[in-house]
Scaffold this active site. Structure first.
Site, short mmCIF file in Angstrom:
data_model
loop_
_atom_site.label_atom_id
_atom_site.label_comp_id
_atom_site.label_asym_id
_atom_site.label_seq_id
_atom_site.Cartn_x
_atom_site.Cartn_y
_atom_site.Cartn_z
N ASP A 20 -7.68 -1.99 13.92
CA ASP A 20 -9.07 -2.34 13.59
C ASP A 20 -9.13 -3.63 12.77
O ASP A 20 -10.15 -3.97 12.18
CB ASP A 20 -9.76 -1.19 12.83
N HIS A 62 -7.28 -4.37 10.09
CA HIS A 62 -7.03 -4.27 8.65
C HIS A 62 -5.74 -4.96 8.23
O HIS A 62 -4.79 -5.09 9.01
CB HIS A 62 -7.07 -2.81 8.15
N GLU A 91 -9.75 -1.55 5.14
CA GLU A 91 -10.42 -1.14 6.38
C GLU A 91 -11.69 -1.96 6.60
O GLU A 91 -12.15 -2.64 5.68
CB GLU A 91 -10.75 0.35 6.28
N ASP A 123 0.82 -1.22 0.00
CA ASP A 123 0.00 0.00 0.00
C ASP A 123 0.85 1.27 0.00
O ASP A 123 2.07 1.22 0.17
CB ASP A 123 -0.97 -0.01 1.19
C1 GLP Z 1 -0.63 0.46 8.49
C2 GLP Z 1 -0.27 -0.39 7.29
C3 GLP Z 1 -0.52 -1.87 7.54
C4 GLP Z 1 0.10 -2.28 8.86
C5 GLP Z 1 -0.54 -1.48 9.97
C6 GLP Z 1 -0.03 -1.84 11.35
O1 GLP Z 1 -1.97 0.79 8.51
N1 GLP Z 1 -1.00 0.01 6.13
O2 GLP Z 1 0.01 -2.62 6.47
O3 GLP Z 1 -0.09 -3.65 9.08
O4 GLP Z 1 -0.27 -0.10 9.73
O5 GLP Z 1 1.12 -1.14 11.63
P1 GLP Z 1 2.06 -1.35 12.86
O6 GLP Z 1 2.95 -2.49 12.51
O7 GLP Z 1 2.82 -0.05 12.94
O8 GLP Z 1 1.21 -1.61 14.03
#
Ligand code: GLP
Length: 268
Positions: free
Chosen positions: A143, A145, A150, A68
């Protein structure tokens, strides 16, 4: 095929283990296609993969596709890292510039293109042309995702432009933008993301999560009903090989029934 849960003592052990799984795939299949993720969780995994590269792990034939990117952000190498919050820059700094992968084999969504919808179609096509993703690394949002799918994202969704949930904007502000001096309203509200169907077509999934703050959503995703309200719950119906690597804090919310399985599948 049911997924395997591996619980490691802490974040460092989790990261080492995830790096080993990816390295093993590269050794067995040097020209594999890796799906890569951003976020604070994969940092340690990339750190250990870089170490393994220094000891000989060869990325010269590997192809990568990132999950992404924020809409409106693109890599700006002439800007200090902290000021460039694009996921492309994160990948460059945390991983890609430290390994021997040729630039032409790196695929990242570009948040600054004129026609993002068209770009998403092309990205999907590029994954297809590369033969699909062999191993997809995933984190999990608070959440539930995956990437930026989302709550409510269809399991049939493809790479597309999405609106970010308020919770995600807040999380990403706290974890990344805030320390770099940005205000919350500077966090992009839209992004490009691989779709759920795109992710679920990968031949292997590797999900990593760390810390108590992920415990409750993980319990829902892994043991609650499969629902598009929690993207990561799709792992329960996934037909390929899936591994979930957690540290003890993140595994804390899992119900005892599952911990018995966990104890059996645990590799400490
Ligand atoms: C973002 C990314 C996700 C990732 C999520 C969790 O939203 N788009 O791909 O899994 O954050 O991030 P973290 O590892 O910082 O908790």
């Amino acid at each position: 095929m049911p997924y395997t849960v591996v619980v490691k003592k802490d974040y460092d052990e989790l990261s080492k283990h995830a790096a080993r799984v990816i390295a093993e795939r590269i050794r067995v299949q040097p020209d594999c296609v890796l799906g890569l993720a951003t976020g604070s969780t994969p940092r340690g995994t990339y750190h250990y993969l870089i170490e393994m590269h220094r000891q000989g792990l060869d990325f010269s034939k590997v192809k990568t596709f990132n999950l992404d990117e924020y809409l409106g952000l693109g890599i700006r190498l002439d800007t200090p890292y902290a000021q460039d919050q694009s996921y492309a820059r994160f990948m460059h700094e945390e991983f890609l510039r430290h390994i021997n992968i040729p630039a032409k084999q790196i695929n990242l969504p570009v948040g600054t293109v004129k026609d993002p919808e068209q770009f998403c179609l092309q990205y999907e096509e590029a994954i297809h042309k590369a033969g699909g993703i062999d191993l997809q690394l995933l984190g999990i949002g608070s959440d539930g995702h995956w990437a930026f799918n989302e709550p409510g994202s269809s399991f049939f969704s493809r790479t597309r432009v999405v609106d970010l949930a308020e919770q995600t904007i807040e999380d990403n502000y706290q974890s990344f933008f805030k320390d770099a001096g940005f205000s919350k309203d500077q966090v992009p509200r839209k992004a490009m993301t691989m779709g759920m169907a795109t992710i679920l077509e990968a031949r292997e999934l590797l999900m990593i999560a760390s810390g108590e703050k992920k415990a409750s959503i993980l319990a829902k995703a892994l043991q609650g009903p499969v629902t598009c309200k929690i993207a990561a719950s799709a792992i329960q119906n996934y037909s390929g090989q899936a591994t979930v690597i957690l540290d003890e804090a993140a595994a804390r919310g899992l119900k005892p029934s599952r911990s018995e399985d966990i104890a059996q599948s645990c590799v400490h």
